[in-house]
Design a protein around this motif. Structure first.
Motif, PDB file in Angstrom:
ATOM      1  N   HIS A 173       2.349   1.631  -3.429  1.00 20.43           N
ATOM      2  CA  HIS A 173       1.305   2.468  -4.411  1.00 20.43           C
ATOM      3  C   HIS A 173       0.710   3.743  -3.952  1.00 20.43           C
ATOM      4  CE1 HIS A 173      -2.265   2.447  -6.647  1.00 20.43           C
ATOM      5  NE2 HIS A 173      -3.101   2.845  -5.670  1.00 20.43           N
ATOM      6  N   ASP A 174       0.706   4.160  -2.975  1.00 22.92           N
ATOM      7  CA  ASP A 174       0.796   5.511  -2.628  1.00 22.92           C
ATOM      8  C   ASP A 174       1.835   6.435  -3.049  1.00 22.92           C
ATOM      9  OD1 ASP A 174      -1.639   4.656  -1.226  1.00 22.92           O
ATOM     10  OD2 ASP A 174      -0.904   5.027   0.768  1.00 22.92           O
ATOM     11  N   GLN A 225       0.803  -1.149  -0.071  1.00 25.71           N
ATOM     12  CA  GLN A 225       0.126  -0.029   0.104  1.00 25.71           C
ATOM     13  C   GLN A 225       0.838   1.245  -0.097  1.00 25.71           C
ATOM     14  OE1 GLN A 225      -3.448   0.097  -0.277  1.00 25.71           O
ATOM     15  NE2 GLN A 225      -3.067   2.334  -0.602  1.00 25.71           N
TER      16      GLN A 225
END
Length: 149
Positions: A97-98, A94
């Protein structure tokens, strides 16, 4: 027995210690102690009550009770650590991705800012300089034309 002390700083202190220990007289153990020492192997073979080999209660011996408690704890700990690792890997994915999204926004903002800067430079510097230069270059031709007429 010698009365001189062992020199621990010397090289032959081990030999001195062995020699000093060999001079100590050996005393026989009392008969009651010898009987107790000889009885230890018999008692350990016989077992005591519920932990005697072949007894139906042998399953409840302390080693089995500890194993019965330790096995679920170990399995639970393993499952817990595995789930923590998965959660940690998900957090890392995550985060990546961020970071990719944030870098995409930064790239777009950089393009827009670059366009604005180049437009401002072109409009504020290039056009006036080009206009003045064109006017200055045109003036001698205008003067020459006026003279020729």
């Amino acid at each position: 027995m010698k009365s001189d002390k062992i020199d621990l700083d010397g090289e032959d202190w081990e030999q001195q210690l062995v020699a000093a220990l060999s001079e100590i007289p050996v005393e026989p153990a009392p008969a009651s102690l010898q009987r107790k020492l000889r009885a230890i192997p018999r008692e350990s073979r016989a077992g005591s009550g519920w932990s005697r080999p072949g007894s139906i209660f042998n399953l409840f011996a302390p080693r089995w009770a500890i194993a019965a408690i330790a096995l679920p704890l170990a399995l639970g700990l393993g499952i817990h650590l595995q789930s923590e690792r998965r959660a940690h890997e998900q957090q890392i994915a995550q985060g990546r991705h961020d970071l990719a999204v944030a870098l995409g926004y930064l790239a777009r903002a950089n393009e827009k800012a670059s366009h604005r800067v180049s437009t401002a430079i072109y409009g504020g510097v290039v056009e006036p300089v080009a206009g003045n230069t064109r006017d200055l270059i045109q003036q001698p031709f205008d003067i020459v034309r006026e003279i020729q007429l």
